[in-house]
Design an enzyme around this catalytic site. Structure first.
Site, PDB file in Angstrom:
ATOM      1  N   TYR A 142     -25.655 146.403 -59.007  1.00 32.64           N
ATOM      2  CA  TYR A 142     -26.499 146.444 -60.219  1.00 32.64           C
ATOM      3  C   TYR A 142     -26.605 145.041 -60.837  1.00 32.64           C
ATOM      4  O   TYR A 142     -27.686 144.637 -61.278  1.00 32.64           O
ATOM      5  CB  TYR A 142     -25.858 147.438 -61.182  1.00 32.64           C
ATOM      6  CG  TYR A 142     -26.580 147.697 -62.478  1.00 32.64           C
ATOM      7  CD1 TYR A 142     -27.727 148.477 -62.524  1.00 32.64           C
ATOM      8  CD2 TYR A 142     -26.078 147.194 -63.680  1.00 32.64           C
ATOM      9  CE1 TYR A 142     -28.358 148.747 -63.731  1.00 32.64           C
ATOM     10  CE2 TYR A 142     -26.699 147.455 -64.889  1.00 32.64           C
ATOM     11  CZ  TYR A 142     -27.847 148.233 -64.917  1.00 32.64           C
ATOM     12  OH  TYR A 142     -28.464 148.497 -66.119  1.00 32.64           O
ATOM     13  N   LYS A 191     -30.133 143.175 -61.473  1.00 34.75           N
ATOM     14  CA  LYS A 191     -30.616 142.793 -62.806  1.00 34.75           C
ATOM     15  C   LYS A 191     -30.782 141.275 -62.930  1.00 34.75           C
ATOM     16  O   LYS A 191     -31.691 140.802 -63.622  1.00 34.75           O
ATOM     17  CB  LYS A 191     -29.695 143.349 -63.891  1.00 34.75           C
ATOM     18  CG  LYS A 191     -29.742 144.884 -63.999  1.00 34.75           C
ATOM     19  CD  LYS A 191     -31.151 145.411 -64.267  1.00 34.75           C
ATOM     20  CE  LYS A 191     -31.157 146.910 -64.600  1.00 34.75           C
ATOM     21  NZ  LYS A 191     -32.533 147.427 -64.782  1.00 34.75           N
ATOM     22  N   ILE A 215     -26.333 151.307 -74.085  1.00 34.96           N
ATOM     23  CA  ILE A 215     -27.234 152.101 -74.924  1.00 34.96           C
ATOM     24  C   ILE A 215     -26.892 153.590 -74.758  1.00 34.96           C
ATOM     25  O   ILE A 215     -26.585 154.037 -73.646  1.00 34.96           O
ATOM     26  CB  ILE A 215     -28.709 151.867 -74.508  1.00 34.96           C
ATOM     27  CG1 ILE A 215     -29.044 150.356 -74.500  1.00 34.96           C
ATOM     28  CG2 ILE A 215     -29.668 152.627 -75.434  1.00 34.96           C
ATOM     29  CD1 ILE A 215     -28.872 149.632 -75.810  1.00 34.96           C
ATOM     30  N   THR A 237     -27.931 156.436 -73.855  1.00 32.33           N
ATOM     31  CA  THR A 237     -28.878 157.259 -73.084  1.00 32.33           C
ATOM     32  C   THR A 237     -28.046 158.238 -72.251  1.00 32.33           C
ATOM     33  O   THR A 237     -26.817 158.095 -72.166  1.00 32.33           O
ATOM     34  CB  THR A 237     -29.763 156.382 -72.182  1.00 32.33           C
ATOM     35  OG1 THR A 237     -28.932 155.715 -71.242  1.00 32.33           O
ATOM     36  CG2 THR A 237     -30.541 155.356 -73.000  1.00 32.33           C
TER      37      THR A 237
END
Ligand SMILES: NC(=O)c1ccc[n+]([C@@H]2O[C@H](COP(=O)([O-])OP(=O)(O)OC[C@H]3O[C@@H](n4cnc5c(N)ncnc54)[C@H](O)[C@@H]3O)[C@@H](O)[C@H]2O)c1
Length: 263
Positions: free
Chosen positions: A154, A158, A187, A189
């Site tokens: 990841y 990114k 965040i 989510t």
């Protein structure tokens, strides 16, 4: 209205940051193509946008498959006649230390998180260039600016998103197309909220590491995406915009005064 009469396509808009962005764009006057591989989430978001008086269409796509990216851009053009805004946002992330990652997990993380962002950008540019205008906003991450334990694939994706944003920006700056990215910190989510249920200890430590002492809200990222996508950001291109409650501002060095983050 800040996006009056714009046509926007958002990937991963059936949940989290993409959902908040889709609803925000619609409130600001855009017609929104909600793209997701989760039909239930995508259709729910479209129904909620319409109920609130906005304009939205759902399009099912797995952005890990290039042909489906071609179809989603063609769908936006067919449905609304053009495309003004592309928000690359969907994600897949494999978890594990570098020595433990599988080739399959690495490849899928790159396919969905980086190759798809490039290919959607390429296809969108084909539609935007003839009109000489367009705005592309990529969801990167603070994980694209530094490393995280267990998120190597990841992190690579990114970091790639941050830099492909820059290349897109400079190559198309004189052709009316802007490209920027947002770098969220942690965040609230569904993926992190699920983790908060199963491993409250880990999410507790994440919050502690954030100078503001809390997770961000999807709306707090959607607000940044809205700015970058709108004409208010007309001189902004190639930028990465950090929204992370101060996480990236901290070097990681423990306090020299012995006073904690809530001092
Ligand atoms: N939540 C965070 O803490 C955080 C932090 C930094 C960056 N981000 C980034 O924000 C973006 C959105 O993440 P989120 O937290 O809102 O996640 P989320 O899981 O709430 O939403 C992601 C959506 O993408 C969809 N999706 C996944 N793979 C797809 C595919 N192949 N094709 C189409 N749709 C697909 C999922 O179905 C889901 O609806 C991602 O790029 C993520 O890396 C999130």
């Amino acid at each position: 209205m800040r996006l009056k009469d714009k046509i926007a396509l958002i990937t991963g808009a059936g949940s989290g940051i993409g959902e908040a962005t889709a609803k925000t764009f619609a409130r600001e006057g855009a017609a929104v193509v909600v793209v997701d591989l989760n039909d239930e989430g995508g259709q729910r978001v479209v129904a909620e946008i319409r109920k609130a008086g906005g304009t939205a269409e759902f399009h099912h796509a797995d952005i890990g498959k290039p042909a489906e990216i071609e179809h989603m851009i063609a769908f936006a053009e067919k449905q609304f006649g053009r495309l003004d805004i592309l928000h690359n946002n969907a994600v897949f992330a494999t978890v594990g230390h570098i020595g433990d990652l599988t080739l399959e997990g690495w490849q899928k993380t790159l396919d969905v998180g980086l190759t798809a962002y490039w290919y959607a950008t390429k296809c969108a540019i084909g539609v935007m260039l003839p009109r000489g205008r367009g705005a592309i906003v990529n969801t990167a991450s603070v994980s694209g600016l530094a490393g995280d334990y267990g998120l190597g694939a990841y992190n690579a994706v990114k970091a790639g998103v941050v830099n492909i944003t820059r290349v897109t920006a400079i190559e198309y700056a004189r052709k009316g197309i802007r490209c920027n990215c947002v770098c969220p910190g942690p965040i609230g989510t569904p993926p992190l909220l699920r983790m908060e249920d199963s491993r409250p200890d880990i999410v507790g430590r994440i919050k502690e590491a954030i100078p503001m002492g809390r997770l961000g809200q999807p709306q707090e990222i959607a607000n940044v995406v809205l700015f970058l996508a709108s004409d208010e950001a007309s001189f902004v291109t190639g930028a990465f915009f950090v929204a992370d409650g101060g996480l990236w501002a901290h070097s990681g060095m423990p306090s020299l005064t012995g006073q904690g983050p809530d001092w």
